[in-house]
Design an enzyme around this catalytic site. Structure first.
Site, PDB file in Angstrom:
ATOM      1  N   ARG A  47       0.815  -1.217   0.000  1.00  0.00           N
ATOM      2  CA  ARG A  47       0.000   0.000   0.000  1.00  0.00           C
ATOM      3  C   ARG A  47       0.846   1.264   0.000  1.00  0.00           C
ATOM      4  NH1 ARG A  47      -5.162  -0.259   4.089  1.00  0.00           N
ATOM      5  NH2 ARG A  47      -6.433  -1.784   2.951  1.00  0.00           N
ATOM      6  N   LYS A 154       5.036 -18.116   7.738  1.00  0.00           N
ATOM      7  CA  LYS A 154       4.306 -18.468   8.953  1.00  0.00           C
ATOM      8  C   LYS A 154       3.848 -17.179   9.648  1.00  0.00           C
ATOM      9  CE  LYS A 154       7.625 -18.696  12.759  1.00  0.00           C
ATOM     10  NZ  LYS A 154       6.885 -17.991  13.781  1.00  0.00           N
ATOM     11  N   HIS A 184      11.568 -20.855   7.820  1.00  0.00           N
ATOM     12  CA  HIS A 184      12.956 -20.478   7.544  1.00  0.00           C
ATOM     13  C   HIS A 184      13.960 -21.329   8.310  1.00  0.00           C
ATOM     14  CE1 HIS A 184      12.259 -17.984  11.193  1.00  0.00           C
ATOM     15  NE2 HIS A 184      13.544 -18.189  11.397  1.00  0.00           N
ATOM     16  N   LYS A 188      18.238 -23.476   7.102  1.00  0.00           N
ATOM     17  CA  LYS A 188      19.563 -23.387   7.703  1.00  0.00           C
ATOM     18  C   LYS A 188      20.411 -24.586   7.272  1.00  0.00           C
ATOM     19  CE  LYS A 188      17.864 -20.869  11.760  1.00  0.00           C
ATOM     20  NZ  LYS A 188      18.565 -19.612  11.512  1.00  0.00           N
ATOM     21  N   GLU A 222      16.352 -18.188  23.164  1.00  0.00           N
ATOM     22  CA  GLU A 222      16.605 -16.816  22.747  1.00  0.00           C
ATOM     23  C   GLU A 222      16.982 -15.992  23.970  1.00  0.00           C
ATOM     24  OE1 GLU A 222      13.799 -15.193  19.729  1.00  0.00           O
ATOM     25  OE2 GLU A 222      12.678 -17.030  20.125  1.00  0.00           O
ATOM     26  N   ASP A 241       4.540 -19.725  18.205  1.00  0.00           N
ATOM     27  CA  ASP A 241       5.658 -19.018  17.592  1.00  0.00           C
ATOM     28  C   ASP A 241       6.809 -19.948  17.234  1.00  0.00           C
ATOM     29  OD1 ASP A 241       6.839 -16.501  16.761  1.00  0.00           O
ATOM     30  OD2 ASP A 241       8.199 -16.706  18.460  1.00  0.00           O
ATOM     31  N   HIS A 246       8.663 -24.634  13.885  1.00  0.00           N
ATOM     32  CA  HIS A 246      10.103 -24.871  13.811  1.00  0.00           C
ATOM     33  C   HIS A 246      10.534 -26.175  14.494  1.00  0.00           C
ATOM     34  CE1 HIS A 246      10.233 -20.959  12.204  1.00  0.00           C
ATOM     35  NE2 HIS A 246      10.364 -20.271  13.314  1.00  0.00           N
ATOM     36  N   LYS A 346      12.121 -17.372  25.710  1.00  0.00           N
ATOM     37  CA  LYS A 346      12.713 -16.052  25.552  1.00  0.00           C
ATOM     38  C   LYS A 346      13.366 -15.616  26.864  1.00  0.00           C
ATOM     39  CE  LYS A 346       9.967 -14.286  21.722  1.00  0.00           C
ATOM     40  NZ  LYS A 346      11.147 -14.224  20.832  1.00  0.00           N
TER      41      LYS A 346
END
Length: 509
Positions: A47, A154, A184, A188, A222, A241, A246, A346
């Site tokens: 947009r 995703k 993704h 790897k 993470e 997530d 994954h 996390k």
């Protein structure tokens, strides 16, 4: 590698962060590796009101910051930028797509791309059902000997019902082999090397079963919190997530049977069988074998860090999990009663992803007097990132009198391949989509099977709002109660360091 056909890559949501940080830098890396087709165009669609020139300026800035070839000569960057174009339309209005068709026709005639189109949806998920439908209304889904493929980022659905609905909508207008569901993680290099490690080495595959393996760990940690994604993450959580996509994909690669050939359908068939064999969790299993946590305020390396509920965009009473650990079983002959442990979180001590194969201890501990050596079995670590490589922990005799045993490391690091170019995940996946190789993409039936396993856990949390949610301080390895998941005397999770092979000497977090 087969020759890639001339084509136009159309990226919807091209004004967004993913295109700027990942997709265009990856395309430039492909350009530098001479992996793009002779006649290639990237058309950004969104947009935002950009001209071709302004869009190119922004993308060049992204290349200079995030490309593996960021230091390339300016002439190369300019030559690549000339392949970038932009079209501003309202992607939620079906009538606007006539402008896209006209633009594609014009570029085809000017750039000789032969009517081959790859559509990439780098957009919010609410547009996933709409854009493919609007493309189909323009006839842009009809292959007729041309490339007509669609790549979808995703999250692919937020639960089983929405995933099934999205799949049905896509399959109404596209064949399964036209649909590329992106994960993704599978791009790897170290993930792909898992297949080679297993199926090209006769020392591993005969041991890769319940007779020799005690348990398997899969970790994706993470070190950061949710940063500026609190609004999104509070609707997602670690399950949606990371786990459902994954880590279950990594599980399938670890557990799958050898395919008959290294081809897309053969590999994806074997992965589907793994998902179908995962033992469903009862409510008691969910209560005992699924641990969820949420990070709380603490000092990390002397700096105060916010708790999850204090993050911008997060509900102050949120019960969204930022940590999740679970134990599951795969009910087949290879893996009967071997526990698989999966965790992601996390604000843990370091950013690291790895697969750990714990082999069974020797049946008789002959060196029982060695207090420093623990006979818990050999460990094979497949490090996905950082310090990518493979590590085997084995017992060796210390020189001198007697039989003193010490655990030592046998390791390989990708960094040792100094003269070998290691492509980034998006670079590899974009090239595969342009080539028509769907091996590293998720098939619809496997995706639904993964959601089918996860859905009872989500339902349990929804129907039991007081189900345990453990706090853990920022910078820790999650709730202490997660250690109770691991079966076996004195056994616990592996707590990895940033460095792979020197973890017994020093630990750089």
């Amino acid at each position: 590698m087969k020759k890639i056909q001339d084509q136009i890559l159309v990226i919807f949501g091209a004004s967004g962060d993913l295109t700027y940080r990942k997709l265009v830098p990856a395309l430039f890396d492909l350009y530098k590796q001479k992996s793009l087709p002779d006649n290639f165009v990237m058309l950004g669609v969104a947009r935002s009101d950009f001209s071709d020139e302004l869009f190119r300026e922004k993308m060049v800035d992204g290349i200079r910051q995030f490309s593996l070839s960021k230091d390339a000569p300016q002439a190369d960057v300019d030559a690549f930028a000339d392949k970038l174009y932009y079209l501003s339309i309202n992607t939620e209005d079906s009538k606007e797509y006539t402008k896209l068709t006209q633009k594609l026709d014009l570029l085809d005639s000017e750039k000789n791309t032969e009517g081959n189109y790859l559509f990439y949806l780098s957009t919010p998920p609410n547009l996933y059902p709409l854009i493919p439908k609007f493309l189909a209304e323009q006839g842009l889904n009809k292959a007729k000997g041309k490339i007509r493929r669609i790549v979808i980022e995703k999250p692919f659905g937020t639960d089983l019902k929405s995933a099934v609905y999205l799949n049905k909508g896509l399959l109404a207008d596209y064949e399964e082999d036209q649909i590329y569901r992106m994960d993704h993680y599978l791009g790897k290099e170290t993930v792909q090397n898992l297949l080679v490690t297993r199926f090209s080495n006769s020392i591993y595959e005969p041991l890769w079963n319940r007779n020799y393996i005690h348990h398997v760990e899969i970790t994706a940690a993470e070190s950061l919190g949710v940063e500026n994604r609190g609004g999104y993450y509070d609707q997602s959580g670690a399950m949606r997530d990371m786990i459902q996509n994954h880590l279950l994909q990594l599980l399938a690669l670890v557990a799958m049977e050898p395919p008959t050939v290294i081809e897309s359908d053969a590999i994806r068939n074997e992965k589907l069988k793994v998902f179908q064999a995962i033992r469903p969790l009862s409510q008691d299993d969910i209560l005992n074998n699924v641990i969820r946590g949420q990070y709380t305020a603490a000092k990390v390396k002397g700096k105060p860090q916010k708790g999850y509920r204090e993050e911008k965009g997060v509900n102050p009473d949120s019960r969204t999990e930022t940590y999740l650990a679970l134990k599951l079983y795969i009910d087949n002959w290879r893996w009967g009663d071997v526990p698989f442990y999966i965790r992601s979180g996390k604000h843990l001590p370091t950013r690291v992803s790895e697969i750990v194969i714990h082999f069974r201890p020797t049946p008789l501990n002959l060196f029982i007097d060695n207090k420093e050596y623990c006979n818990d079995g050999n460990i094979l670590v497949i490090r996905i990132h950082p310090d990518e490589g493979i590590l085997l922990k084995t017992g060796m005799k210390v020189p001198g009198a007697g039989y003193k045993v010490k655990e030592v490391n046998m390791d390989f690091h990708y960094s040792q391949l100094q003269d070998t170019y290691v492509p980034g995940a998006y670079e590899r996946l974009l090239l595969d989509a342009m080539l028509g190789d769907s091996t590293l993409y998720t098939r619809g039936d496997a995706l639904e099977a993964a959601w089918r396993f996860v859905q009872p856990i989500l339902d349990y949390w929804k129907n039991n709002p007081e189900a345990p949610l453990y706090g853990y301080p920022c910078g820790s390895w999650g709730p202490n109660v997660a250690d109770s998941l691991i079966e076996g005397k004195n056994m616990t999770w592996r707590y990895p360091c940033k460095n792979l092979s020197d973890d017994g000497i020093y630990c750089e977090l």
